[in-house]
Design an enzyme around this catalytic site. Structure first.
Site, short mmCIF file in Angstrom:
data_model
loop_
_atom_site.label_atom_id
_atom_site.label_comp_id
_atom_site.label_asym_id
_atom_site.label_seq_id
_atom_site.Cartn_x
_atom_site.Cartn_y
_atom_site.Cartn_z
N SER A 11 -9.19 14.37 14.01
CA SER A 11 -9.17 15.79 13.58
C SER A 11 -8.68 16.69 14.71
O SER A 11 -7.87 17.60 14.49
CB SER A 11 -10.58 16.25 13.21
OG SER A 11 -10.97 15.73 11.99
N ARG A 20 -15.11 7.36 -2.61
CA ARG A 20 -15.93 6.48 -1.76
C ARG A 20 -17.30 6.16 -2.35
O ARG A 20 -17.96 5.24 -1.87
CB ARG A 20 -16.09 7.10 -0.36
CG ARG A 20 -14.81 7.03 0.44
CD ARG A 20 -14.96 7.54 1.86
NE ARG A 20 -13.68 7.41 2.55
CZ ARG A 20 -13.25 8.22 3.51
NH1 ARG A 20 -14.01 9.23 3.91
NH2 ARG A 20 -12.09 8.02 4.08
N GLY A 43 -4.67 14.50 4.83
CA GLY A 43 -5.17 15.73 4.21
C GLY A 43 -5.23 16.86 5.23
O GLY A 43 -4.89 18.01 4.93
N ARG A 99 -11.81 4.00 5.84
CA ARG A 99 -13.24 4.00 6.17
C ARG A 99 -14.03 2.99 5.30
O ARG A 99 -15.01 2.42 5.75
CB ARG A 99 -13.84 5.40 6.07
CG ARG A 99 -13.14 6.38 7.02
CD ARG A 99 -13.99 7.57 7.36
NE ARG A 99 -13.19 8.67 7.86
CZ ARG A 99 -12.70 8.78 9.10
NH1 ARG A 99 -12.94 7.84 9.98
NH2 ARG A 99 -11.98 9.82 9.46
N SER A 149 -15.70 22.80 3.36
CA SER A 149 -14.54 22.01 3.79
C SER A 149 -13.92 22.61 5.05
O SER A 149 -13.46 23.77 5.04
CB SER A 149 -13.48 21.97 2.68
OG SER A 149 -12.22 21.60 3.22
N ARG A 178 -5.10 18.98 15.11
CA ARG A 178 -5.18 20.42 15.43
C ARG A 178 -4.44 20.75 16.73
O ARG A 178 -3.85 21.82 16.87
CB ARG A 178 -6.64 20.85 15.53
CG ARG A 178 -7.30 21.02 14.16
CD ARG A 178 -8.80 20.95 14.30
NE ARG A 178 -9.52 21.26 13.07
CZ ARG A 178 -9.71 20.41 12.06
NH1 ARG A 178 -9.19 19.19 12.11
NH2 ARG A 178 -10.41 20.78 11.00
N ASP A 204 -17.64 11.86 6.94
CA ASP A 204 -16.78 10.68 7.06
C ASP A 204 -17.57 9.43 7.45
O ASP A 204 -17.03 8.32 7.40
CB ASP A 204 -15.67 10.95 8.09
CG ASP A 204 -14.71 12.02 7.60
OD1 ASP A 204 -14.62 12.22 6.38
OD2 ASP A 204 -14.05 12.65 8.45
N GLN A 227 -11.17 21.61 6.35
CA GLN A 227 -9.72 21.70 6.17
C GLN A 227 -9.35 23.02 5.52
O GLN A 227 -8.39 23.69 5.94
CB GLN A 227 -9.22 20.52 5.35
CG GLN A 227 -9.34 19.20 6.08
CD GLN A 227 -8.90 18.01 5.26
OE1 GLN A 227 -8.63 18.12 4.06
NE2 GLN A 227 -8.84 16.86 5.89
C1 S3P Z 1 -11.43 16.98 8.22
C2 S3P Z 1 -12.38 17.54 7.40
C3 S3P Z 1 -13.10 16.76 6.38
C4 S3P Z 1 -13.04 15.28 6.70
C5 S3P Z 1 -11.65 14.82 7.00
C6 S3P Z 1 -11.10 15.54 8.20
C7 S3P Z 1 -10.72 17.86 9.17
O1 S3P Z 1 -12.47 16.98 5.12
O2 S3P Z 1 -13.59 14.55 5.62
O3 S3P Z 1 -11.63 13.43 7.27
O4 S3P Z 1 -9.96 17.35 10.02
O5 S3P Z 1 -10.91 19.08 9.08
P1 S3P Z 1 -12.84 18.23 4.16
O6 S3P Z 1 -12.39 19.47 4.81
O7 S3P Z 1 -12.09 17.95 2.88
O8 S3P Z 1 -14.33 18.16 3.98
#
Ligand code: S3P
Length: 441
Positions: free
Chosen positions: A23, A355, A96, A401, A175, A27, A324, A177
């Site tokens: 993550s 999952r 994602g 995972r 979330s 970023r 996760d 993200q």
């Molecule tokens: C992440 C946020 C989480 C996590 C993903 C990475 C991130 O997802 O499950 O593996 O890098 O911000 P969500 O924002 O959908 O919860």
């Protein structure tokens, strides 16, 4: 398809350093790319997801040099508005984080671009991110869900940005993200953008934006961001070891009698390390030492020794801090004596695969007493653990995972387990199997 046969192992022992956090790696590319100056990123994760982030920003005209052997990446920032309109569509792979956060940046760019995604990401919900970005003024077109189904949107997504309006937005789902996409778009808005979180999620974007001198203020459940001019590169970033990758080795050590490991320089961000508290409640022997900081991110060393685990209750408000790690925590619960309850796990259905389905099907095949209960519109998982697990033919469902969690379960089970399609592990932890082999005694 890479198929893996795993036999129960005796124990694991050793000291290890793990690759950088996935993550934070993604970023670091995004924020360096839209800052002024050159950023040298050390201990970068060379998993497929962060590599996708690099590809996307190269396609947007950013000069990025990467050197895998030294785990270093250098980004020559283009500034907030220096990105270039790409020629053709941009593929985000199955990341994602790359897709959703990049949408936040593109919402502020005065050109139109289309982001496409791989098979699994193309099935994941995007309305949660397109809705707030539209509210801010971005023009977004996406693929709609099948007729008659619940209103939802999916990649590919075409976005045309420009001058944005600030919003106050209460996230409907917890979330990081989505929060991050709005924060990045907030850098391009004309005023203060305020985000309210139902539950606190990982705050890597907030910490890194502060490192780049953005106008950001954080409260208990709300964050305010405003444009205070260009972001300024700190010059260097050190990515801490990935706690999500570490979790597979932590659980394996905890459940394999006679095992002990020391993992150095791991991220101990409180919004990411919920698994440590839960495992300690389950009776795991885990010690933290050498606490310090890598930039604005807390880090430290984790040592683990095996012990008999007992069941525990995991509450809904803890879920974002271990979202996760739920698959591997289900494995820990399968080996723990007594009942474990995982409350409010609904978001697990929206990951690389569903999952809840992948883990319950696989663990049932290995003899685990596991059930999913729907109560008051929310799902919980019950596991009555402590009986020996037996080898079986299981599936990764194409999810990294699920694959690594099942390898952990297989190593602590009786007999042989066969896991299909383990190439997905490269998404986050390409060195997983070689590190594991070095630890097995
Ligand atoms: C992440 C946020 C989480 C996590 C993903 C990475 C991130 O997802 O499950 O593996 O890098 O911000 P969500 O924002 O959908 O919860």
């Amino acid at each position: 398809m890479r198929f893996l046969a795993v036999k129960g192992s005796s124990r694991v022992k050793g000291n290890i350093l793990l690759p950088g956090d996935k993550s934070i790696s993604s970023r670091s590319i995004i924020i360096s790319a839209i800052s002024r100056g050159k950023t040298t990123i050390r201990n970068f994760s060379f998993g497929k997801d962060p590599l996708n982030t690099i590809n996307v920003f190269r396609r947007l005209g950013v000069k990025i040099i990467s050197d895998r052997p030294s785990k270093t990446v250098i980004v020559f920032g283009s500034g907030l508005s220096g990105l270039k309109k790409p020629k053709g569509d941009i593929f985000t792979g199955d990341s994602g984080t790359t897709l959703r956060l990049t949408l936040g940046v593109l919402a502020g760019q005065d050109f139109s671009s289309t982001l496409t995604a791989g098979k699994s990401l193309s099935r994941r919900p995007m309305l949660r991110v397109t809705a707030p970005l539209r509210k801010m003024g971005a023009d977004i077109k996406s693929r709609l869900g099948p007729c008659g189904s619940k209103m939802e949107e999916y990649a590919p997504i075409t976005i045309k940005g420009g001058c944005l309006a600030p919003i106050t937005y209460r996230l409907p789902v917890a979330s990081a993200q989505v929060k991050s996409a709005i924060l990045l778009a907030g850098l391009y808005a004309n005023g203060k953008t305020r985000i309210i979180e139902p539950l606190k999620t990982r705050d890597h974007t907030e910490r890194m934006l502060r490192l780049f001198k953005a106008g950001i203020k954080t409260g208990r459940h709300s964050i305010v961001i405003e444009n205070k001019g260009e972001l300024r590169s700190p010059g260097r970033i050190l990515i801490p070891g990935d706690i999500s990758s570490a979790s597979f080795l932590i659980v394996l050590t905890a459940i394999l009698p006679g095992s002990s490991i020391l993992i150095k320089n791991i991220s101990l961000n409180p919004e990411r390390s919920g698994i440590i508290g839960v495992l300690k409640r389950m009776g795991a022997d885990i010690r933290i030492s050498s606490r310090g900081m890598a930039g604005f991110e807390p880090i430290g060393n984790i040592s683990v020794r095996s012990s008999q685990l007992k069941g525990a209750v995991i509450n809904k408000k803890e879920i974002p801090s271990l979202i996760d790690e739920l698959p591997v925590l289900m494995v820990a619960a399968s080996f723990a004596k007594g009942k474990s309850v995982f409350k409010g796990v609904d978001e697990l259905r929206a990951k690389e695969t569903d999952r809840i389905t992948s883990m319950t099907r696989n663990l049932k095949k290995m003899g685990v007493d596991i059930e999913v209960v729907n109560s008051a519109g929310s799902e919980k998982i019950l596991i009555r653990g402590g009986a020996p697990l037996t080898g079986a033919k299981v599936s990764s469902f194409g999810d990294h995972r699920t694959a690594m969690s099942m390898i952990v379960a297989a190593l602590a089970a009786e007999g042989a387990t066969f896991i299909d399609d383990i190439s997905c592990i490269n998404k986050s932890f390409p060195d997983f199997l070689s590190l594991l082999k070095a630890l097995i005694r």
